[in-house]
Design an enzyme around this catalytic site. Structure first.
Site, PDB file in Angstrom:
ATOM      1  N   SER A  96     -10.716 -20.646  35.370  1.00  0.00           N
ATOM      2  CA  SER A  96      -9.974 -21.731  36.196  1.00  0.00           C
ATOM      3  C   SER A  96      -9.526 -21.358  37.332  1.00  0.00           C
ATOM      4  O   SER A  96      -9.525 -20.162  37.767  1.00  0.00           O
ATOM      5  CB  SER A  96      -8.541 -22.284  35.370  1.00  0.00           C
ATOM      6  OG  SER A  96      -7.996 -23.202  36.018  1.00  0.00           O
ATOM      7  N   ASP A  97      -9.337 -22.224  38.774  1.00  0.00           N
ATOM      8  CA  ASP A  97      -8.770 -21.916  39.910  1.00  0.00           C
ATOM      9  C   ASP A  97      -8.056 -23.184  40.261  1.00  0.00           C
ATOM     10  O   ASP A  97      -8.377 -24.075  40.037  1.00  0.00           O
ATOM     11  CB  ASP A  97      -9.994 -21.412  40.773  1.00  0.00           C
ATOM     12  CG  ASP A  97      -9.450 -20.861  42.006  1.00  0.00           C
ATOM     13  OD1 ASP A  97      -9.207 -19.640  41.894  1.00  0.00           O
ATOM     14  OD2 ASP A  97      -9.696 -21.476  42.969  1.00  0.00           O
ATOM     15  N   GLN A  98      -7.187 -22.856  41.377  1.00  0.00           N
ATOM     16  CA  GLN A  98      -6.224 -23.887  41.580  1.00  0.00           C
ATOM     17  C   GLN A  98      -6.134 -23.559  43.214  1.00  0.00           C
ATOM     18  O   GLN A  98      -5.789 -22.517  43.510  1.00  0.00           O
ATOM     19  CB  GLN A  98      -4.882 -23.907  40.948  1.00  0.00           C
ATOM     20  CG  GLN A  98      -4.121 -25.238  41.542  1.00  0.00           C
ATOM     21  CD  GLN A  98      -2.932 -25.172  40.707  1.00  0.00           C
ATOM     22  OE1 GLN A  98      -2.043 -24.094  40.588  1.00  0.00           O
ATOM     23  NE2 GLN A  98      -2.510 -26.209  40.162  1.00  0.00           N
TER      24      GLN A  98
END
Length: 193
Positions: free
Chosen positions: A69-71
């Protein structure tokens, strides 16, 4: 036998979110260059990085289902990443004051055995209250969100900075969209309930 579940992240916030699903999992530290590519849109960047993190995790845990995941936060087409310092956080929150910031969270569930990757993007819009310099300083001194995209922890005191939120998965704002992840896990043969 079901493959093991691995979170390819060192984020304590993502780890806490994944614990909500009451499934055993391991973690690993993906070593991924997070530099945006020239002209890359924020949503495309976080989706690419989520998959890259999952693939880096698969190299460490080749018999597992890997979550990446990345944000990032976006304001006026500009990426607001992790501020890493008090001064950068002051600048980010000052720019967000009275404005709407879009948080993009990329998610990937990779079957390391088959190489099949499910990739998705969750967006969440946050309208910030008009914030005074004193409010920004008070918040930053109390919360110190220097490792959080856009300089906020919505799961903590950061909620006091908001006027409104809009999105279909509130956990996406924290950094791991659990609603989407549950659907991905079910498709991968690992139902949560």
């Amino acid at each position: 036998m079901n493959p093991g579940l691995v979170l390819a992240s060192t984020s304590p916030f993502r780890r806490e979110l994944l614990q909500r699903l009451a499934l055993p999992f391991d973690t690993c530290s993906p070593q991924v260059d997070e530099t945006p590519k020239a002209g890359e849109a924020p949503g495309a960047m976080v989706a690419r990085l989520a998959e890259a993190k999952a693939r880096a995790g698969a190299a460490q845990k080749p018999d597992s289902l890997i979550i990446g995941s990345d944000q990032c936060a976006e304001l006026d087409g500009r990426i607001l990443g992790k501020p890493d310092s008090h001064q950068r956080a002051v600048e980010q929150l000052g720019a967000a004051s009275g404005r709407t910031v879009v948080f993009h969270t990329g998610l990937c569930l990779l079957n390391a055995v088959t190489g099949e990757a499910q990739v998705d993007l969750a967006t969440y819009r946050v309208r910030f209250r008009s914030l005074s310099a004193e409010q920004i300083e008070n918040y930053l001194r109390k919360e110190q969100p220097y490792q959080c995209a856009g300089s906020i922890k919505s799961e903590g005191l950061g909620i006091a900075l908001f006027e409104a939120m809009e999105g279909d998965d509130p956990t996406a704002l924290v950094g791991l969209p659990l609603i989407r992840l549950c659907s991905m896990m079910e498709r991968a043969g690992l139902p949560v309930v």
